[in-house]
Design an enzyme around this catalytic site. Structure first.
Site, short mmCIF file in Angstrom:
data_model
loop_
_atom_site.label_atom_id
_atom_site.label_comp_id
_atom_site.label_asym_id
_atom_site.label_seq_id
_atom_site.Cartn_x
_atom_site.Cartn_y
_atom_site.Cartn_z
N ARG A 1 1.86 -9.26 8.99
CA ARG A 1 1.73 -9.05 10.45
C ARG A 1 0.62 -9.87 11.17
NH1 ARG A 1 4.95 -4.63 10.29
NH2 ARG A 1 4.88 -2.91 8.96
N GLY B 1 1.00 -1.21 0.01
CA GLY B 1 -0.07 0.00 0.04
C GLY B 1 1.02 1.11 -0.16
N ARG C 1 -7.91 -2.62 -1.19
CA ARG C 1 -7.41 -1.50 -0.48
C ARG C 1 -8.18 -0.34 -1.01
NH1 ARG C 1 -1.91 -2.36 2.48
NH2 ARG C 1 -2.83 -0.83 3.64
N SER D 1 -3.34 9.33 8.43
CA SER D 1 -2.79 8.49 7.40
C SER D 1 -1.43 9.07 6.87
CB SER D 1 -3.89 8.05 6.33
OG SER D 1 -3.03 7.39 5.32
N ASP E 1 0.48 -0.37 13.38
CA ASP E 1 1.05 -1.71 12.86
C ASP E 1 1.14 -2.84 13.79
OD1 ASP E 1 0.59 -0.60 10.42
OD2 ASP E 1 2.72 -0.24 10.17
N LYS F 1 -6.27 -2.73 6.34
CA LYS F 1 -5.11 -2.89 6.12
C LYS F 1 -4.65 -4.05 5.09
CE LYS F 1 -3.53 0.35 8.74
NZ LYS F 1 -2.97 1.45 8.34
C1 S3P Z 1 2.73 3.69 6.67
C2 S3P Z 1 1.53 4.20 7.02
C3 S3P Z 1 0.48 3.44 7.76
C4 S3P Z 1 0.91 2.16 8.28
C5 S3P Z 1 1.63 1.41 7.05
C6 S3P Z 1 2.77 2.20 6.47
C7 S3P Z 1 3.72 4.29 5.93
O1 S3P Z 1 -0.58 3.51 6.99
O2 S3P Z 1 -0.02 1.25 8.73
O3 S3P Z 1 2.10 0.11 7.56
O4 S3P Z 1 4.79 3.91 5.70
O5 S3P Z 1 3.10 5.74 5.63
P1 S3P Z 1 -1.57 4.48 6.93
O6 S3P Z 1 -1.21 5.60 6.19
O7 S3P Z 1 -2.88 3.76 6.07
O8 S3P Z 1 -2.20 4.74 8.28
#
Ligand code: S3P
Length: 434
Positions: free
Chosen positions: A389, A94, A122, A168, A316, A343
């Site tokens: 995870r 993501g 997602r 986020s 996380d 997630k």
């Molecule tokens: C991340 C942000 C978080 C986290 C993901 C990594 C990042 O997600 O849960 O594992 O590297 O910016 P969100 O931006 O959706 O909160």
């Protein structure tokens, strides 16, 4: 490796180091790819997720080289990026997809980004909507703009003023990367602090982000200067070792050279509130990120309530909080954590199902869990659900379960922590990859 096989463990003891931070590795590669010239990244996380970011950059015309463990990125700078000749496969990542959408928003070409079955569930609307306000067009599938997504970049992006509906870091980062390409100042507001690695790292690449509380401003158009980045160990990986040490009787584990950025240390605050014997200390700052040592000793835990601003700071690690809660005296309530449903899997459902199959008293709620402890756990045959995870958190639960726990689909651990089983086994844990 397709399965993790875990048995009731002997005490864990020793000093460990974990691989590089995943969030910081993605950003170091991407900002290096946006900067004109040669950037050097030490301590890069050589794991599936971050390799997706490297492969995406290569399709844009960025040269990627590995010298030992060091990553070297040579780029014409983002204004010189070329249109990718094929679909960009973001795999399970993501972070790759969302940050890249921000970086591509101002490029005058079309790109299609896709992912695995997990990523295809997602939501990308959280970046597509604000990027569309700036002038980029992003189309995806279904009601939440799921992948595959196609972006038509806009060479004359408008600056944006935007309040994020959810905290986020991925969305915030995407908007900063688009904002630095727009002519003028973009203002981004977050409802609660999320990890701030992009803000910190952009300064090292010569683009200052002005931070006033939860309000961030970036002014474009800005060019990035190449930089050298040292990536600290990943606290999110260390958390599995820390949780294992807290749970398995007579254990003591120290993790060295781990990132201790305060926007990431919510898990340490939660376990401290649960009564864990935990010592952590920041020893240095490396590439703008605090780094230090964490020591965890097996502890009697008590139930806690976790919600509000702690959620993004521990997001996380919440699957591990659920595992710890099964052994804590009393009730643990995790609330306002509905983001966990978005997630790599629906982590509220996945952890509730996995831990219940092991005998835990877990009630799944729309926005979290109610967990009553302590309950003895028994080994079970579980599935990772395409979620690294979930696989690792359930494996940690297996260390204190009676009998054998088998996690199927565990190859997904390679997403963020390929050496997970080896690292735990070196500390004395009964974990095998097969
Ligand atoms: C991340 C942000 C978080 C986290 C993901 C990594 C990042 O997600 O849960 O594992 O590297 O910016 P969100 O931006 O959706 O909160």
């Amino acid at each position: 490796m397709r399965t993790l096989i875990v048995r009731t463990s002997e005490p864990l003891r020793g000093v460990a180091r974990v691989p590089g931070d995943k969030s910081i590795s993605h950003r170091a590669a991407l900002l290096g790819g946006m900067a004109r010239g040669e950037s050097v990244v030490r301590g890069f996380l050589w794991a599936d997720d971050c390799l997706r970011t490297l492969a995406a950059l290569a399709l844009l015309g960025v040269e990627i080289q590995q010298y030992g463990e060091t990553l070297v990125v040579r780029s014409p700078g983002y204004p010189g990026w070329e249109a990718p000749a094929q679909v960009v496969d973001c795999g399970n990542s993501g972070t790759t997809m969302r940050l890249l959408l921000g970086a591509l928003a101002g490029r005058p070409f079309v790109a299609t980004l896709d992912g695995d079955e997990s990523l295809r569930q997602r939501p990308m609307d959280r970046v597509a909507v604000p990027l569309a306000m700036m002038g980029a067009q992003i189309t995806g599938q279904g009601s939440a703009c799921q992948p595959p997504v196609t972006i038509v970049g806009c060479p004359h992006l408008q600056p944006l003023t935007y309040s994020l509906p959810v905290a986020s870091a991925q969305v915030k980062s995407a908007l900063l990367l688009a904002g630095l390409q727009a002519a003028g100042t973009s203002v981004i507001m977050e409802p609660a602090p999320s990890r701030d690695h992009t803000e910190r790292m952009l300064a090292a690449f010569g683009v200052p982000v002005r931070v006033q509380g939860r309000r961030l401003c970036v002014t474009g158009p800005a060019c990035l200067q190449p930089a050298e980045v040292q990536v600290p160990g990943d606290l999110s990986a260390a958390a599995f070792l820390i949780a294992a040490a807290l749970l398995v009787p007579s254990s003591e584990v120290t993790v060295e050279e781990v990132g201790l950025n305060p926007t990431r240390t919510g898990f340490l605050d939660v376990v401290a509130a649960m009564g864990a014997q935990l010592h952590w200390q920041v020893q240095e700052a490396s590439s703008g990120e605090p780094v230090g040592t964490v020591t965890a000793t097996s502890s009697r835990l008590r139930g806690v309530r976790v919600g509000g601003e702690l959620i993004p700071r521990a997001i996380d690690e919440l699957p591990l909080v659920a595992v710890l809660a099964t052994q804590a005296e009393g009730e643990t309530v995790v609330e306002e954590a509905q983001e966990l449903r978005k997630k790599e899997s629906d982590r509220l459902a996945a952890m509730a199902a996995g831990l219940r199959a092991m005998g835990a008293a877990v009630t799944e709620r729309p926005d979290g869990w109610l967990i009553r402890g302590p309950t003895p756990l028994r080994g079970a045959r579980l599935h990772a659900r395409l979620d690294h995870r979930v696989a690792m958190a359930l494996a940690v639960a297996g260390l204190i379960a009676e009998g054998e726990t088998v996690i199927e689909g565990a190859q997904v651990v390679a997403t963020s922590f390929p050496s997970f089983a080896t690292c735990l086994a070196q500390l004395g844990a009964a974990v095998k990859a097969a």
